[in-house]
Design an enzyme around this catalytic site. Structure first.
Site, PDB file in Angstrom:
ATOM      1  N   GLY A   1       0.825  -1.210   0.000  1.00 37.81           N
ATOM      2  CA  GLY A   1       0.000   0.000   0.000  1.00 37.81           C
ATOM      3  C   GLY A   1       0.857   1.258   0.000  1.00 37.81           C
TER       4      GLY A   1
ATOM      5  N   GLU B   1       3.601 -10.456   2.848  1.00 38.72           N
ATOM      6  CA  GLU B   1       3.051  -9.893   1.609  1.00 38.72           C
ATOM      7  C   GLU B   1       2.369 -10.969   0.768  1.00 38.72           C
ATOM      8  OE1 GLU B   1       2.905  -6.637   0.766  1.00 38.72           O
ATOM      9  OE2 GLU B   1       3.730  -6.251   2.752  1.00 38.72           O
TER      10      GLU B   1
ATOM     11  N   LYS C   1      -0.875 -11.815   2.419  1.00 39.61           N
ATOM     12  CA  LYS C   1      -1.822 -10.727   2.154  1.00 39.61           C
ATOM     13  C   LYS C   1      -2.447 -10.929   0.770  1.00 39.61           C
ATOM     14  CE  LYS C   1      -0.536  -6.210   1.429  1.00 39.61           C
ATOM     15  NZ  LYS C   1       0.282  -5.093   1.947  1.00 39.61           N
TER      16      LYS C   1
ATOM     17  N   HIS D   1      15.675  -9.313   2.575  1.00 36.57           N
ATOM     18  CA  HIS D   1      14.857  -8.331   3.290  1.00 36.57           C
ATOM     19  C   HIS D   1      14.708  -8.717   4.751  1.00 36.57           C
ATOM     20  CE1 HIS D   1      11.609  -5.764   4.577  1.00 36.57           C
ATOM     21  NE2 HIS D   1      11.960  -4.968   3.588  1.00 36.57           N
TER      22      HIS D   1
ATOM     23  N   GLU E   1      16.025  -6.498   7.808  1.00 32.58           N
ATOM     24  CA  GLU E   1      14.988  -6.292   8.836  1.00 32.58           C
ATOM     25  C   GLU E   1      14.694  -7.527   9.673  1.00 32.58           C
ATOM     26  OE1 GLU E   1      11.480  -4.381   7.212  1.00 32.58           O
ATOM     27  OE2 GLU E   1      12.708  -2.851   6.250  1.00 32.58           O
TER      28      GLU E   1
ATOM     29  N   VAL F   1      13.758  -6.750  -6.452  1.00 27.13           N
ATOM     30  CA  VAL F   1      14.229  -5.513  -7.071  1.00 27.13           C
ATOM     31  C   VAL F   1      15.418  -4.965  -6.288  1.00 27.13           C
ATOM     32  CG1 VAL F   1      11.911  -4.898  -7.891  1.00 27.13           C
ATOM     33  CG2 VAL F   1      12.709  -4.018  -5.690  1.00 27.13           C
TER      34      VAL F   1
ATOM     35  N   HIS G   1      16.351  -0.446  -0.389  1.00 27.99           N
ATOM     36  CA  HIS G   1      17.243  -1.181   0.520  1.00 27.99           C
ATOM     37  C   HIS G   1      18.613  -1.410  -0.123  1.00 27.99           C
ATOM     38  CE1 HIS G   1      14.378  -1.767   3.667  1.00 27.99           C
ATOM     39  NE2 HIS G   1      13.533  -2.427   2.905  1.00 27.99           N
TER      40      HIS G   1
END
Ligand code: CO
Length: 258
Positions: A46, A89, A92, A145, A176, A205, A209
């Protein structure tokens, strides 16, 4: 528009260069592999969708993309995520797509990049094609990530797979999650002969980061912290989607779902 489609679903990025080189490249590969299907794009973030909308670019979220396909007469959709792991994700995406399932004659889901055990070896082999030959004084450090999600264990398993494939010079840390930079640095120090570290993102991608947290000029970037620890560094900022062999894995996952 045909009655059949592939919906390529990405987390998304607001960096246009890496969007084209990775997300658009994966979508193009899907379009080439499934000429009888229309390929569409959706993003799950989002935050990214709002940022792009603020810059005048509308990209569908998952419900919008599925609604649009239905309105155009699509009856059969393969939903292929470009997410690396079966994390937040991806779940989701599943939750957002579920209410639409009954409205399509057929809706199926390809798996994220790292799901089944064989996916790890496949990704390792795909990435090894782009790695330099092993050297005793060099290590390859990937930045994944990482998250709080239970699927975060994927990163340790991926490092294990690299080692099993003979690339014991590969270390994986996450920005993270666990293992983080500190653990990765400790692993590098376990090999005292290593003087040089090649830094690469382990993300679909090479966006924020990769450009900032990995290779950036700020003191707390991984590059700067490694240099402060006495290592020579080289950054190779290619997203996973820039590797043809990785794009082929996404196509393969979509094919298995079809
Ligand atoms: Co992030």
């Amino acid at each position: 528009m045909t009655e059949r489609a592939v919906l390529a679903v990405s987390f998304g990025t607001s960096h246009r260069d890496t969007l084209e080189k990775n997300i658009a490249a994966i979508e193009a590969e899907l379009a080439a592999a499934f000429p009888e299907r229309t390929v569409r794009r959706a993003f799950t973030s989002g935050m990214i969708l709002r940022k792009l909308a603020g810059e005048g670019t509308h990209i569908d979220n998952v419900p919008q993309a599925l609604e649009r396909l239905l309105a155009e007469g699509c009856t059969d959709v393969v939903v292929q995520p470009t997410h690396v792991m079966n994390g937040e994700e991806y779940h989701k995406l599943l939750a957002q797509a579920e209410p639409y399932r009954a409205r399509f004659a057929r809706m199926s889901f390809g798996r994220p990049l790292l799901t089944a055990a064989e996916d790890y070896a496949a990704l390792g082999r795909a990435l090894m094609e782009a790695l330099p030959a092993q050297r005793a004084d060099t290590a390859v450090l990937y930045m994944g990530h990482g998250s709080e999600h239970q699927a975060n264990s994927a990163y340790a398993l991926m490092e294990y797979a690299f080692h099993d494939l003979g690339r014991k010079d590969v270390v994986i840390g996450t920005v993270e999650g666990y293992p983080g930079f500190g653990e990765a640095l400790r692993r590098l120090k376990e090999r005292p002969q290593v003087r040089r570290v090649e830094l690469r993102p382990l993300m679909t991608v090479a966006g924020d980061h990769a450009k900032n947290d990995l290779a950036g000029d700020e003191e707390d970037s991984w590059r700067r912290r490694l240099e402060a620890a006495g290592y020579e560094t080289v950054c190779v900022l290619t997203g996973l989607g820039e590797h043809p062999a990785v794009r082929a894995l996404f196509v393969e996952h979509a094919r298995q779902a079809e």
